[in-house]
Motif scaffolding. Structure first.
Motif, PDB file in Angstrom:
ATOM      1  N   CYS A 111      13.901 -14.627   7.208  1.00 21.78           N
ATOM      2  CA  CYS A 111      13.288 -15.812   7.812  1.00 21.78           C
ATOM      3  C   CYS A 111      11.801 -15.738   7.502  1.00 21.78           C
TER       4      CYS A 111
ATOM      5  N   TRP B 129      17.367 -14.994  16.289  1.00 18.06           N
ATOM      6  CA  TRP B 129      18.419 -15.478  15.399  1.00 18.06           C
ATOM      7  C   TRP B 129      19.538 -16.068  16.240  1.00 18.06           C
TER       8      TRP B 129
ATOM      9  N   ARG C 270      26.066 -23.455  19.726  1.00 20.26           N
ATOM     10  CA  ARG C 270      25.106 -22.505  19.172  1.00 20.26           C
ATOM     11  C   ARG C 270      25.065 -21.253  20.033  1.00 20.26           C
TER      12      ARG C 270
ATOM     13  N   TYR D 213      20.563 -19.427  12.036  1.00 16.75           N
ATOM     14  CA  TYR D 213      19.252 -20.027  12.162  1.00 16.75           C
ATOM     15  C   TYR D 213      18.265 -19.016  12.729  1.00 16.75           C
ATOM     16  N   CYS D 214      17.023 -19.078  12.254  1.00 17.95           N
ATOM     17  CA  CYS D 214      15.983 -18.335  12.944  1.00 17.95           C
ATOM     18  C   CYS D 214      15.119 -19.322  13.726  1.00 17.95           C
ATOM     19  N   ALA D 215      14.537 -18.813  14.764  1.00 20.43           N
ATOM     20  CA  ALA D 215      13.668 -19.602  15.629  1.00 20.43           C
ATOM     21  C   ALA D 215      12.465 -18.753  16.015  1.00 20.43           C
TER      22      ALA D 215
ATOM     23  N   GLY E 149      18.190 -21.055  23.775  1.00 21.20           N
ATOM     24  CA  GLY E 149      17.815 -21.918  22.671  1.00 21.20           C
ATOM     25  C   GLY E 149      16.685 -22.888  22.945  1.00 21.20           C
TER      26      GLY E 149
ATOM     27  N   TRP F 179      12.915 -22.066  22.426  1.00 20.44           N
ATOM     28  CA  TRP F 179      12.338 -21.814  21.101  1.00 20.44           C
ATOM     29  C   TRP F 179      11.947 -23.146  20.472  1.00 20.44           C
TER      30      TRP F 179
ATOM     31  N   ASN G  25      10.455 -23.752  17.452  1.00 19.50           N
ATOM     32  CA  ASN G  25      10.366 -23.851  15.997  1.00 19.50           C
ATOM     33  C   ASN G  25      11.636 -23.276  15.374  1.00 19.50           C
ATOM     34  N   TRP G  26      12.262 -24.047  14.516  1.00 19.43           N
ATOM     35  CA  TRP G  26      13.555 -23.679  13.948  1.00 19.43           C
ATOM     36  C   TRP G  26      13.574 -23.866  12.442  1.00 19.43           C
TER      37      TRP G  26
END
Length: 126
Positions: free
Chosen positions: A22, A36, A45, A95-97, A110, A113, A115-116
Motif C-alpha cells: 500500500c 487492511w 467488508r 483494501y488499505c486504509a 471501517g 478510516w 482514506n482508502w
C-alpha cells in the motif's frame, strides 16, 4: 490529500503466500495509522489488521492472526500485508486504509478510516 494504491494481489494456490503493498502519496505516512480490510463477493467488508505509527504497534483479527503480518516502511511511505498459509476463504478484494493517528489500542472500524485505496484482488484457488 492522501492517495493510497494497493498492489500485489493475484492468483495463488491454497497454502501459498502473497505480499500486498500500500503506497501512500500526498502525505508523509509517518503520521498515519494504516489498516487492511477485505471484502469477498456477497459479504460485508472485514477488517483484518492495523498498525500504528511504528512496527511494534499491530493488531489482528482472530481469523488472520498468525498467518498475516502487517508492517510499514515509513522511508518508502508504504505499508505491507504479508499473507501466508492462504485459504480459499481468503479470496477477496483487499483494501488499505489510512487515518492520522499515532499508537492504536485496537483496530478502529471501517468508518473511522478516512482514506482508502481502490483495492487489489486476491484469489486463492488450485
Amino acid at each position: 490529500q492522501v492517495q493510497l494504491v494497493e498492489s500485489g494481489g493475484g492468483l495463488v494456490p491454497p497454502g501459498g503466500s502473497l505480499r500486498l503493498s500500500c503506497v501512500a502519496s500526498g502525505v508523509t505516512l509517518d503520521y498515519y495509522a494504516v489498516a487492511w480490510f477485505r471484502q469477498a463477493p456477497g459479504k460485508e467488508r472485514e477488517g483484518l489488521a492495523c498498525i500504528g505509527n511504528d512496527n511494534t504497534n499491530t493488531h489482528y483479527v482472530d481469523s488472520v492472526r498468525g498467518r498475516f503480518t502487517i508492517s510499514r516502511d515509513n522511508a518508502k511511505n508504504t505499508a505491507y500485508l504479508q499473507m501466508n498459509s492462504l485459504k480459499p476463504e481468503d479470496t477477496a478484494v483487499y483494501y488499505c486504509a489510512a487515518e492520522a493517528a499515532g499508537r492504536l489500542r485496537g483496530c478502529p472500524p471501517g468508518p473511522s478510516w478516512g482514506n482508502w485505496g481502490k483495492g487489489t484482488p486476491v484469489t486463492v484457488s488450485s
